[in-house]
Design an enzyme around this catalytic site. Structure first.
Site, mmCIF file in Angstrom:
data_model
loop_
_atom_site.group_PDB
_atom_site.id
_atom_site.type_symbol
_atom_site.label_atom_id
_atom_site.label_comp_id
_atom_site.label_asym_id
_atom_site.label_seq_id
_atom_site.Cartn_x
_atom_site.Cartn_y
_atom_site.Cartn_z
ATOM 1 N N ARG A 91 0.848 -1.191 0.000
ATOM 2 C CA ARG A 91 0.000 0.000 0.000
ATOM 3 C C ARG A 91 0.880 1.236 0.000
ATOM 4 O O ARG A 91 1.838 1.310 0.759
ATOM 5 C CB ARG A 91 -0.933 0.007 1.210
ATOM 6 N N SER A 145 -8.599 0.583 0.519
ATOM 7 C CA SER A 145 -9.633 0.555 1.544
ATOM 8 C C SER A 145 -10.075 1.963 1.943
ATOM 9 O O SER A 145 -10.568 2.723 1.121
ATOM 10 C CB SER A 145 -9.145 -0.251 2.743
ATOM 11 N N ASP A 180 -14.170 0.300 0.222
ATOM 12 C CA ASP A 180 -14.106 -1.031 -0.403
ATOM 13 C C ASP A 180 -15.033 -2.023 0.293
ATOM 14 O O ASP A 180 -14.965 -3.228 0.042
ATOM 15 C CB ASP A 180 -12.668 -1.555 -0.462
ATOM 16 N N ASP A 206 -15.312 -3.384 3.201
ATOM 17 C CA ASP A 206 -14.917 -4.497 4.078
ATOM 18 C C ASP A 206 -15.050 -4.127 5.557
ATOM 19 O O ASP A 206 -14.844 -4.970 6.426
ATOM 20 C CB ASP A 206 -13.508 -5.017 3.747
ATOM 21 N N ARG A 207 -15.404 -2.868 5.845
ATOM 22 C CA ARG A 207 -15.570 -2.464 7.249
ATOM 23 C C ARG A 207 -16.900 -1.734 7.411
ATOM 24 O O ARG A 207 -17.478 -1.249 6.440
ATOM 25 C CB ARG A 207 -14.410 -1.570 7.684
ATOM 26 N N GLU A 234 -11.717 -7.276 14.357
ATOM 27 C CA GLU A 234 -10.647 -6.399 14.810
ATOM 28 C C GLU A 234 -11.284 -5.066 15.188
ATOM 29 O O GLU A 234 -12.300 -4.668 14.607
ATOM 30 C CB GLU A 234 -9.564 -6.219 13.740
ATOM 31 N N SER A 266 -10.802 -2.062 14.653
ATOM 32 C CA SER A 266 -10.950 -0.996 13.657
ATOM 33 C C SER A 266 -12.117 -1.297 12.713
ATOM 34 O O SER A 266 -11.969 -1.303 11.502
ATOM 35 C CB SER A 266 -9.647 -0.793 12.888
#
EC number: 2.7.1.106
Length: 622
Positions: free
Chosen positions: A73, A175, A334, A336-337, A434, A436
């Site tokens: 990244r 992300s 993205d 995913d969170r 997690e 975050s």
């Protein structure tokens, strides 16, 4: 170099030697100008060379990206340590070389490529273009490639790797990072992000394949090669079908009076969250119109990270008030969170932390398992997981309910690999997280998944509403049963790696060499665990049970008052993060007292161990 006419200059640039006075830099410049076929990034290097900007050239060309907690990244732009056409081609050539070595059936099983909606005009760099170049490198070598025909949530790539039995996959995404960044996230055949030693071996292979091969730049192959397949419809259908496994109240969902607002933060999430709600029997969530379509500039938020709270959720909260919606669901770019906010009776919004949401998810997934389990299902076969910097609330629930809890190193790659291992040994994993705001309900995907998490929260809230209980009230009930777990997570920015190193080295040699601190201000320290060196004072042999992670800094302090605090560097950003949690027993219900104790301890931690004024650390802007 003397100023010439433009044509002469470019001719000179293409024919070394380059006289920067630094042989290593001269070589790197020569390589870049020979290999890069993207006119815009090539021009960036030529301009720096023309203007004698040797320091910046050195910064850009004399180091390489390494694998962090989320793959490669970096900022988009010209240079070997940036994300661009050339570095993505080099990375994929290295991947090819390594995968060819690991899998004799590589050319039968193929490779998955997905991408988000990021892009940068000044570098002609977009996630879609980088995905096409990734595919082109492999297609040129006769590898079947499953390239998604449009942007997808990150979890679709690991899901596709498993479903299609591919050897590996890459997601082009950064992300929730700032708009300037992009990334190259690698998944192994097990559907989990790569861990050591694969990351190191791939880097070695990249170093051996830096010159682009014939065909590597030929992105036309994506349109012409019979080896390219588009898995979008098939994977989307399978994913939505698998979602039904974690839907327990479809009929109730279809009748709920609750209204939901969803923001996709200018990213990929809108269509997929809408479909997931349909699968669960809900009416569609109300989208935030200004944020539902992709926008690589993330123009309505100061940063595209829903974890930053109310300041970035402003549009969705105002829309929810206008629409009388009680719950706001925010997926990051993205998808995913997931961030969640709930309207309270006093008209204020409660924005849940990742740890608070995990308490709700953990309770919910176990409660649903209990109510739906078969007669011979054994609670001792059930597992939940969390990264070691996350809340220990799942551990408290596990102790009382009789299932297993495990923690892992930070980063979902460790959780994904461990889940795969548990599943192969006949265990059942209900939930992992997690702090975050990364959550995984069920095990259809082996990475965090904001799409499934969003719809599970909606079902949980709808179920609780039939009992006149809000999410916040349920959270309090969980704490009353299993003990209050009050946590605070934040960070400082530090752009100077030597300063970061000296902060952690000082803690390892606090009052004398090789001695960790025994106190932090007035707070006595019971145990110290240093993941960077592998030391753990709580173990009989003084060795950490969690694997050593030499490439990142991470020290955990357990205090006599029951607080656990961790200081660590970020794997993806220039941050020093701190995590502190007060883990109380169920009989300690004076939350004001617990909160005050936690606040004082964090102040002591920051002042005594991080010394922000002395070290020039920048406080997180709230």
């Amino acid at each position: 170099m003397a100023e010439n006419a433009e044509g002469d200059l470019n001719s000179n640039l293409l024919h070394a030697p380059y006289r920067t006075g630094d042989p290593q830099l001269d070589t790197a410049v020569g390589q870049w100008l020979r290999w890069d076929k993207n006119p815009k990034t090539k021009e960036q290097i030529e301009t720096l060379l023309r203007n004698g900007m040797n320091k910046e050239l050195r910064d850009r060309l004399c180091c390489r990206m390494t694998f962090g907690t989320a793959g490669l990244r970096s900022a988009m732009g010209a240079g070997f340590c940036y994300i661009n056409d050339l570095t993505v081609i080099q990375s994929t050539q290295g991947m090819y070389k390594y995968l060819e070595r690991c899998f004799s059936d590589f050319k039968q099983r193929g490779f998955v490529v997905g991408y988000d909606t990021r892009g940068q005009v000044t570098s002609s760099c977009s996630s879609q273009r980088l995905a096409k170049l990734t595919a082109a490198v492999l297609l040129a070598r006769d590898v079947p490639v499953y390239l998604f025909s449009r942007y997808v949530p990150t979890p679709f790539v690991p899901y596709a790797v498993q479903e299609l039995k591919a050897v590996a996959g890459v997601m082009i995404t950064a992300s929730h990072n700032r708009k300037e960044d992009n990334g190259y996230k690698v998944y192994w055949e097990n559907g989990a992000q790569i861990t050591s030693p694969h990351d190191k071996e791939i880097l070695k292979c990249i170093e051996e394949c830096v010159e682009p091969w014939n065909g590597s730049w030929n992105d036309n192959l994506v349109d012409t090669s019979p080896l390219k397949k588009d898995p979008l419809q098939d994977i989307c259908r399978r994913y939505m079908e698998d979602l039904k496994k974690i839907c327990f109240h479809r009929e109730l969902n279809s009748k709920t009076t609750l209204k939901f607002v969803h923001t996709s933060f200018h990213g990929v999430g809108h269509d997929y969250v809408q479909l997931a709600f349909q699968v669960f029997g809900f009416k569609p969530p109300i989208p935030v119109p200004e944020q539902k379509d992709p926008d690589p500039d993330f123009s309505t938020v100061k940063c595209p990270n829903p974890e930053e709270g109310e300041s970035v959720l402003e549009l969705s909260l105002r829309l929810a008030e206008k629409e009388n919606a009680q719950i706001v669901l925010a997926t990051d770019p993205d998808a995913d969170r997931l961030a969640v906010a709930e309207l309270q009776e006093n008209g204020h919004w409660k924005i849940f932390t990742g740890n608070e949401l995990a308490a709700l998810f953990g309770w919910w997934m176990f409660d649903c398992w209990k109510k739906n389990r078969s007669t011979n299902a054994d609670v001792k076969n059930i597992y939940m997981l969390a990264t070691t910097v996350s809340s220990k609330i799942l551990k408290a629930i596990a102790l009382k309910e009789g299932f297993h809890f495990e923690d892992t190193l930070p980063g979902f790659k460790w959780i994904g690999s461990r889940i795969k291992n548990l599943l192969e040994n006949g265990k059942e994993v209900l939930f992992a997280f997690e702090e975050s705001i990364g959550f995984l309900c069920g095990t259809s995907v082996l990475d965090k998944d904001g799409v499934s998490a969003a719809v599970v929260v909606a079902e949980m809230a709808s179920y609780l509403e039939t009992r006149n209980v809000t999410l916040k009230e349920q959270l309090r009930k969980i704490y009353e049963i299993y003990g209050y777990h009050l946590s605070k997570t934040s960070y400082f920015l530090c752009y100077d790696p030597p300063t970061i190193k000296s902060i952690f080295e000082r803690l390892r040699n606090f009052e004398s060499p090789k001695e960790y601190p025994k106190f932090c201000g007035t707070f006595a320290i019971l145990h110290v665990r240093d993941i960077t060196t592998g030391y753990d004072s709580s173990q009989p042999n003084k060795k950490s049970i969690l694997p050593v992670s030499k490439n990142s800094q991470m020290i955990t302090f357990t205090f006599q008052n029951g607080c656990v605090a961790t200081l660590r560097t970020s794997g993806t950003e220039p941050k020093i993060k701190y995590y502190a949690e007060m883990c109380a027993s169920p009989d300690q219900s004076d939350t004001a007292l617990l909160e005050e104790e936690l606040k004082k301890l964090i102040e002591a931690l920051v002042e005594n161990f991080l010394e922000p004024n002395k070290n020039g650390l920048i406080w997180r802007s709230v």
